[in-house]
Design a protein around this motif. Sequence first.
Motif, PDB file in Angstrom:
ATOM      1  N   ASP A 153       0.834  -1.203   0.000  1.00  0.00           N
ATOM      2  CA  ASP A 153       0.000   0.000   0.000  1.00  0.00           C
ATOM      3  C   ASP A 153       0.869   1.255   0.000  1.00  0.00           C
ATOM      4  N   GLY A 154       2.070   1.162   0.589  1.00  0.00           N
ATOM      5  CA  GLY A 154       2.971   2.316   0.551  1.00  0.00           C
ATOM      6  C   GLY A 154       3.461   2.575  -0.858  1.00  0.00           C
ATOM      7  N   ALA A 155       3.816   1.527  -1.566  1.00  0.00           N
ATOM      8  CA  ALA A 155       4.310   1.665  -2.941  1.00  0.00           C
ATOM      9  C   ALA A 155       3.269   2.297  -3.856  1.00  0.00           C
ATOM     10  N   SER A 185       3.469   1.514   5.921  1.00  0.00           N
ATOM     11  CA  SER A 185       4.562   1.700   4.969  1.00  0.00           C
ATOM     12  C   SER A 185       5.788   2.020   5.815  1.00  0.00           C
ATOM     13  N   GLU A 186       6.634   1.038   5.980  1.00  0.00           N
ATOM     14  CA  GLU A 186       7.785   1.178   6.873  1.00  0.00           C
ATOM     15  C   GLU A 186       7.260   1.528   8.264  1.00  0.00           C
ATOM     16  N   PHE A 187       7.465   2.744   8.753  1.00  0.00           N
ATOM     17  CA  PHE A 187       7.008   3.102  10.103  1.00  0.00           C
ATOM     18  C   PHE A 187       5.871   4.136  10.057  1.00  0.00           C
ATOM     19  N   GLY A 248       8.163  -6.807  12.389  1.00  0.00           N
ATOM     20  CA  GLY A 248       8.411  -5.403  12.109  1.00  0.00           C
ATOM     21  C   GLY A 248       8.676  -5.157  10.635  1.00  0.00           C
ATOM     22  N   HIS A 249       8.925  -3.897  10.289  1.00  0.00           N
ATOM     23  CA  HIS A 249       9.249  -3.589   8.897  1.00  0.00           C
ATOM     24  C   HIS A 249      10.464  -4.404   8.467  1.00  0.00           C
ATOM     25  N   LEU A 250      11.449  -4.457   9.332  1.00  0.00           N
ATOM     26  CA  LEU A 250      12.594  -5.350   9.127  1.00  0.00           C
ATOM     27  C   LEU A 250      13.009  -5.862  10.491  1.00  0.00           C
TER      28      LEU A 250
HETATM   29  C1  LIG Z   1      12.002   4.497  -3.785  1.00  0.00           C
HETATM   30  C2  LIG Z   1      12.095   4.147  -2.325  1.00  0.00           C
HETATM   31  N1  LIG Z   1      11.633   5.021  -1.409  1.00  0.00           N
HETATM   32  C3  LIG Z   1      11.703   4.731  -0.092  1.00  0.00           C
HETATM   33  C4  LIG Z   1      12.240   3.542   0.318  1.00  0.00           C
HETATM   34  C5  LIG Z   1      12.295   3.208   1.813  1.00  0.00           C
HETATM   35  N2  LIG Z   1      11.244   2.207   2.101  1.00  0.00           N
HETATM   36  C6  LIG Z   1      11.543   0.910   2.188  1.00  0.00           C
HETATM   37  S1  LIG Z   1      10.184  -0.030   2.456  1.00  0.00           S
HETATM   38  C7  LIG Z   1       9.201   1.326   2.507  1.00  0.00           C
HETATM   39  C8  LIG Z   1       7.728   1.218   2.762  1.00  0.00           C
HETATM   40  C9  LIG Z   1       7.064   0.264   1.846  1.00  0.00           C
HETATM   41  O1  LIG Z   1       5.730   0.072   2.238  1.00  0.00           O
HETATM   42  P1  LIG Z   1       4.787  -0.867   1.444  1.00  0.00           P
HETATM   43  O2  LIG Z   1       4.939  -0.646  -0.011  1.00  0.00           O
HETATM   44  O3  LIG Z   1       3.437  -0.718   2.008  1.00  0.00           O
HETATM   45  O4  LIG Z   1       5.373  -2.321   1.731  1.00  0.00           O
HETATM   46  P2  LIG Z   1       5.458  -3.134   3.109  1.00  0.00           P
HETATM   47  O5  LIG Z   1       6.792  -2.793   3.709  1.00  0.00           O
HETATM   48  O6  LIG Z   1       4.313  -2.734   3.945  1.00  0.00           O
HETATM   49  O7  LIG Z   1       5.411  -4.568   2.705  1.00  0.00           O
HETATM   50  C10 LIG Z   1       9.918   2.479   2.285  1.00  0.00           C
HETATM   51  C11 LIG Z   1       9.335   3.835   2.255  1.00  0.00           C
HETATM   52  C12 LIG Z   1      12.724   2.663  -0.663  1.00  0.00           C
HETATM   53  N3  LIG Z   1      13.268   1.488  -0.346  1.00  0.00           N
HETATM   54  N4  LIG Z   1      12.618   2.967  -1.980  1.00  0.00           N
END
Ligand SMILES: Cc1ncc(C[n+]2csc(CCOP(=O)(O)OP(=O)(O)O)c2C)c(N)n1
Length: 335
Positions: A153-155, A185-187, A248-250
């Motif tokens: 959802d962040g992407a 999305s991350e944090f 967690g996110h990681l």
């Molecule tokens: C272009 C880009 N921007 C920022 C980041 C840092 N980042 C890594 S994961 C993430 C959040 C991703 O969220 P989502 O797409 O919802 O995937 P989820 O981690 O929830 O599986 C971000 C902002 C990145 N890796 N690449």
Amino acid sequence: MATPDTDVRGHVTVTDVDLYTRMLLIRRAEERLIVACADGSLPGGVHLYIGEEAVAVGACAVMTDRDYVTSTHRGHGHFLAKGGDIDAMFAEIWGKATGICKGMGGSMHVADVSKGILGANGIVGAGFAIATGAAWGAKLAGEGRVATCFFGDGAANQGSFSESMNVSAAWELPTIFVCENNGVSEFTVTSTVTGGTLVDRARAFMPATVVDGNDVHAVRDAVGAAVERARAGGGPSYVEATTFRIRGHLEAEQHMLGGGTYRSEDDVTAWQADDKDPLPRLAARLLADGTCERAALDRIDAEVRARVEAAVAYAEASPPADPDLAPQIMFGPTA
Ligand SMILES: Cc1ncc(C[n+]2csc(CCOP(=O)(O)OP(=O)(O)O)c2C)c(N)n1
């Protein structure tokens, strides 16, 4: 064109026990990575998919090796669900020469083109354009392949989301957009940075639906309908799977958060309950409909755990990655 694991219409035939076993392989593999990460065995971080297994497994159950998938930074589940080899994946995560990318890519770049796995990707949203390009190639080749893009959802707040949906719709490409909506999305809680709803964005371009992403059958059926439409020349579809990431996110994110939080422990606990977690949910169905006895499920678990330990042993025994490959990857083979 039927093959041993497709029916006469070219649909993949996967049993419920297969679905369960594949989800369990992802779960046990990642539980082992928690241990390996904590004891310092891994050369890098890992983003775990625990809790979201039904999305990758349900979606990949309706694709063959000839179909393409693009993955995310959280890519182990997609790799294993699409038939990637766990030995080669673990060796990659351990930074070994026997890794699927010779140890040069690590956790965030597991790929196997022979299985249609075009790669995990550390660049959030990069899979949109890669999948759309693969779908365009598939359309030009006319072989009935589809390209599925897994993304979070962040992407979906990256501009390339709309660009890729636009091109896919305008050119009627066999692209399937599978959004893993885990709410964060991350944090960052995604709703705090998102206008409108993602499914409404997609509806402007293509058939779009939201399903329970922790119900492997719901995911399989929705993506199955999208695959069928795409193979028949009907163009792209969007399937949004509502799910939750348990970890967690990681791993080791607490060191980055410095005591801060971005979601409640109650939420995490609620999504781990047997009526939410995709694995106990499918296990309950297998028991209720008489497909399996408890002893059979226990046997599958023992086999999966043994398979995971064998992959750890393989990774640990493998030689380290060759550092001379690094300049070749960055600058080309003549460097
Ligand atoms: C272009 C880009 N921007 C920022 C980041 C840092 N980042 C890594 S994961 C993430 C959040 C991703 O969220 P989502 O797409 O919802 O995937 P989820 O981690 O929830 O599986 C971000 C902002 C990145 N890796 N690449």
